[in-house]
Write a protein that holds these residues in place. Sequence first.
Motif, PDB file in Angstrom:
ATOM      1  N   GLU A 162       0.877  -1.164   0.000  1.00  0.00           N
ATOM      2  CA  GLU A 162       0.000   0.000   0.000  1.00  0.00           C
ATOM      3  C   GLU A 162       0.924   1.227   0.000  1.00  0.00           C
ATOM      4  N   PRO A 163       0.907   2.054  -1.040  1.00  0.00           N
ATOM      5  CA  PRO A 163       1.935   3.095  -1.217  1.00  0.00           C
ATOM      6  C   PRO A 163       1.939   4.205  -0.165  1.00  0.00           C
ATOM      7  N   LYS A 164       0.797   4.536   0.407  1.00  0.00           N
ATOM      8  CA  LYS A 164       0.749   5.667   1.344  1.00  0.00           C
ATOM      9  C   LYS A 164       1.257   5.293   2.738  1.00  0.00           C
ATOM     10  N   THR A 165       1.272   3.996   3.039  1.00  0.00           N
ATOM     11  CA  THR A 165       1.699   3.542   4.370  1.00  0.00           C
ATOM     12  C   THR A 165       2.930   2.646   4.335  1.00  0.00           C
ATOM     13  N   GLY A 166       3.191   2.020   3.177  1.00  0.00           N
ATOM     14  CA  GLY A 166       4.298   1.070   3.076  1.00  0.00           C
ATOM     15  C   GLY A 166       3.960  -0.290   3.632  1.00  0.00           C
ATOM     16  N   VAL A 167       2.687  -0.523   3.972  1.00  0.00           N
ATOM     17  CA  VAL A 167       2.259  -1.812   4.519  1.00  0.00           C
ATOM     18  C   VAL A 167       2.142  -2.841   3.388  1.00  0.00           C
ATOM     19  N   SER A 168       2.674  -4.045   3.632  1.00  0.00           N
ATOM     20  CA  SER A 168       2.632  -5.115   2.629  1.00  0.00           C
ATOM     21  C   SER A 168       1.464  -6.063   2.913  1.00  0.00           C
ATOM     22  N   PHE A 169       0.790  -6.474   1.843  1.00  0.00           N
ATOM     23  CA  PHE A 169      -0.313  -7.426   1.947  1.00  0.00           C
ATOM     24  C   PHE A 169      -0.044  -8.603   1.009  1.00  0.00           C
ATOM     25  N   ALA A 170      -0.165  -9.810   1.527  1.00  0.00           N
ATOM     26  CA  ALA A 170      -0.004 -11.005   0.689  1.00  0.00           C
ATOM     27  C   ALA A 170      -1.082 -11.005  -0.389  1.00  0.00           C
ATOM     28  N   VAL A 171      -0.718 -11.392  -1.599  1.00  0.00           N
ATOM     29  CA  VAL A 171      -1.694 -11.363  -2.694  1.00  0.00           C
ATOM     30  C   VAL A 171      -2.691 -12.515  -2.596  1.00  0.00           C
ATOM     31  N   ARG A 172      -2.410 -13.453  -1.694  1.00  0.00           N
ATOM     32  CA  ARG A 172      -3.318 -14.595  -1.525  1.00  0.00           C
ATOM     33  C   ARG A 172      -3.282 -15.058  -0.073  1.00  0.00           C
ATOM     34  N   LEU A 173      -4.461 -15.307   0.490  1.00  0.00           N
ATOM     35  CA  LEU A 173      -4.543 -15.825   1.848  1.00  0.00           C
ATOM     36  C   LEU A 173      -4.437 -17.349   1.835  1.00  0.00           C
ATOM     37  N   GLU A 174      -4.276 -17.941   3.004  1.00  0.00           N
ATOM     38  CA  GLU A 174      -4.133 -19.394   3.098  1.00  0.00           C
ATOM     39  C   GLU A 174      -5.370 -20.124   2.596  1.00  0.00           C
ATOM     40  N   ASP A 175      -6.554 -19.527   2.736  1.00  0.00           N
ATOM     41  CA  ASP A 175      -7.782 -20.183   2.278  1.00  0.00           C
ATOM     42  C   ASP A 175      -8.058 -19.937   0.794  1.00  0.00           C
ATOM     43  N   GLY A 176      -7.141 -19.239   0.108  1.00  0.00           N
ATOM     44  CA  GLY A 176      -7.275 -19.045  -1.337  1.00  0.00           C
ATOM     45  C   GLY A 176      -7.864 -17.712  -1.761  1.00  0.00           C
ATOM     46  N   LYS A 177      -8.406 -16.943  -0.840  1.00  0.00           N
ATOM     47  CA  LYS A 177      -8.976 -15.646  -1.213  1.00  0.00           C
ATOM     48  C   LYS A 177      -7.867 -14.743  -1.747  1.00  0.00           C
ATOM     49  N   GLN A 178      -8.206 -13.976  -2.790  1.00  0.00           N
ATOM     50  CA  GLN A 178      -7.207 -13.167  -3.480  1.00  0.00           C
ATOM     51  C   GLN A 178      -7.368 -11.684  -3.177  1.00  0.00           C
ATOM     52  N   LEU A 179      -6.228 -11.008  -3.116  1.00  0.00           N
ATOM     53  CA  LEU A 179      -6.217  -9.574  -2.842  1.00  0.00           C
ATOM     54  C   LEU A 179      -6.782  -8.823  -4.048  1.00  0.00           C
ATOM     55  N   LYS A 180      -7.777  -7.988  -3.779  1.00  0.00           N
ATOM     56  CA  LYS A 180      -8.429  -7.232  -4.848  1.00  0.00           C
ATOM     57  C   LYS A 180      -8.090  -5.747  -4.823  1.00  0.00           C
ATOM     58  N   SER A 181      -7.724  -5.261  -3.649  1.00  0.00           N
ATOM     59  CA  SER A 181      -7.449  -3.836  -3.538  1.00  0.00           C
ATOM     60  C   SER A 181      -6.745  -3.542  -2.225  1.00  0.00           C
ATOM     61  N   VAL A 182      -5.960  -2.475  -2.198  1.00  0.00           N
ATOM     62  CA  VAL A 182      -5.341  -1.989  -0.967  1.00  0.00           C
ATOM     63  C   VAL A 182      -5.666  -0.510  -0.826  1.00  0.00           C
ATOM     64  N   GLY A 183      -5.702  -0.029   0.428  1.00  0.00           N
ATOM     65  CA  GLY A 183      -6.036   1.372   0.637  1.00  0.00           C
ATOM     66  C   GLY A 183      -5.641   1.858   2.011  1.00  0.00           C
ATOM     67  N   LEU A 184      -6.060   3.058   2.323  1.00  0.00           N
ATOM     68  CA  LEU A 184      -5.701   3.719   3.578  1.00  0.00           C
ATOM     69  C   LEU A 184      -6.949   4.303   4.230  1.00  0.00           C
ATOM     70  N   ARG A 185      -7.069   4.083   5.517  1.00  0.00           N
ATOM     71  CA  ARG A 185      -8.132   4.713   6.298  1.00  0.00           C
ATOM     72  C   ARG A 185      -7.532   5.907   7.031  1.00  0.00           C
ATOM     73  N   LYS A 186      -8.048   7.100   6.707  1.00  0.00           N
ATOM     74  CA  LYS A 186      -7.590   8.316   7.367  1.00  0.00           C
ATOM     75  C   LYS A 186      -8.707   8.867   8.251  1.00  0.00           C
ATOM     76  N   LYS A 187      -8.325   9.541   9.296  1.00  0.00           N
ATOM     77  CA  LYS A 187      -9.287  10.120  10.219  1.00  0.00           C
ATOM     78  C   LYS A 187      -8.850  11.548  10.529  1.00  0.00           C
ATOM     79  N   SER A 188      -9.799  12.469  10.462  1.00  0.00           N
ATOM     80  CA  SER A 188      -9.483  13.863  10.753  1.00  0.00           C
ATOM     81  C   SER A 188      -9.462  14.093  12.260  1.00  0.00           C
ATOM     82  N   MET A 189      -8.319  14.515  12.754  1.00  0.00           N
ATOM     83  CA  MET A 189      -8.163  14.801  14.182  1.00  0.00           C
ATOM     84  C   MET A 189      -7.407  16.114  14.338  1.00  0.00           C
ATOM     85  N   LEU A 190      -8.010  17.057  15.074  1.00  0.00           N
ATOM     86  CA  LEU A 190      -7.385  18.363  15.323  1.00  0.00           C
ATOM     87  C   LEU A 190      -7.023  19.061  14.015  1.00  0.00           C
ATOM     88  N   GLY A 191      -7.883  18.885  13.034  1.00  0.00           N
ATOM     89  CA  GLY A 191      -7.676  19.552  11.754  1.00  0.00           C
ATOM     90  C   GLY A 191      -6.644  18.890  10.869  1.00  0.00           C
TER      91      GLY A 191
END
Length: 275
Positions: free
Chosen positions: A83-112
């Motif tokens: 994920e480019p904004k955080t540098g967090v890595s996500f496996a493209v496939r989980l152990e049960d076979g589910k596949q990575l479809k998208s990555v993103g960032l959750r931001k929260k507004s605090m003190l402006g």
Amino acid sequence: MPTAMEDVTAKIEAVEIDPESGLALKSTMDKEKASEGEPKTTETTQEKPNGAKSEEEKNEKRDPEKEPNGATFKEEEVPVEVEPKTGVSFAVRLEDGKQLKSVGLRKKSMLGMGIKVYGFGIYADNEKLKDLMQSKVGKAPSKPTKEMFQMVIDSDLGMVVRLVIVFSNLTMSMVRKNFDEGLGAAIKKLTGGKNDELTKKIMGEASDDIKLASGSVIEISRLPGYVLQTKVKGEIVSKVESELLCRAFIYMYLGDDPFDKEAKEKFGASMLSLF
């Protein structure tokens, strides 16, 4: 005492004669003398059956990279997407076979300021997602439609959203409040009303005192039968059967006002690739 004639006869009998040439060969008495000094053994050499190995061969250290039939002791390395904004890595496939479809960032507004709370990866059962799209849509549109996203939100399709905390000193109480707000807004969009009791169930019995250091993982899964399961740092903290809760949770990421619009667009592109 043997006579001279008997002595001669014995010596003649002790000599081997070549039947073809008539020449005398080595005396059998000499052979017997030569063999007297050699140790006798009853062991016989037998041919090993195919594939048989001696104990010495069996005990030889084997190279794990050269095991027969391609076997190896090395764990398979699963590729990752960052994920480019955080540098967090996500496996493209989980152990049960589910596949990575998208990555993103959750931001929260605090003190402006926009605070990065967590990076997330959205996984789905690829074959069932493909069946859903092809059966409901048929021909691929030029771009993802609102109806396509709504199909995913309303379906019983198996999905996982993996959250990796990036904000330091985050507490369970802060996460719970964040989800209560997000789910509350999603439920209101879907039904026109509130359901505070339902929104509070997603974090279940997770203690507010739990510290979530940077890198901590929360995993929320939509299971068959409209069951929403939440794991915090590998421990299941809730498992709620509710179609509305499942729909509202996915709506936060793929609905009209998603946490990360780029992540929603990437998910949409992955749906188009299934046609």
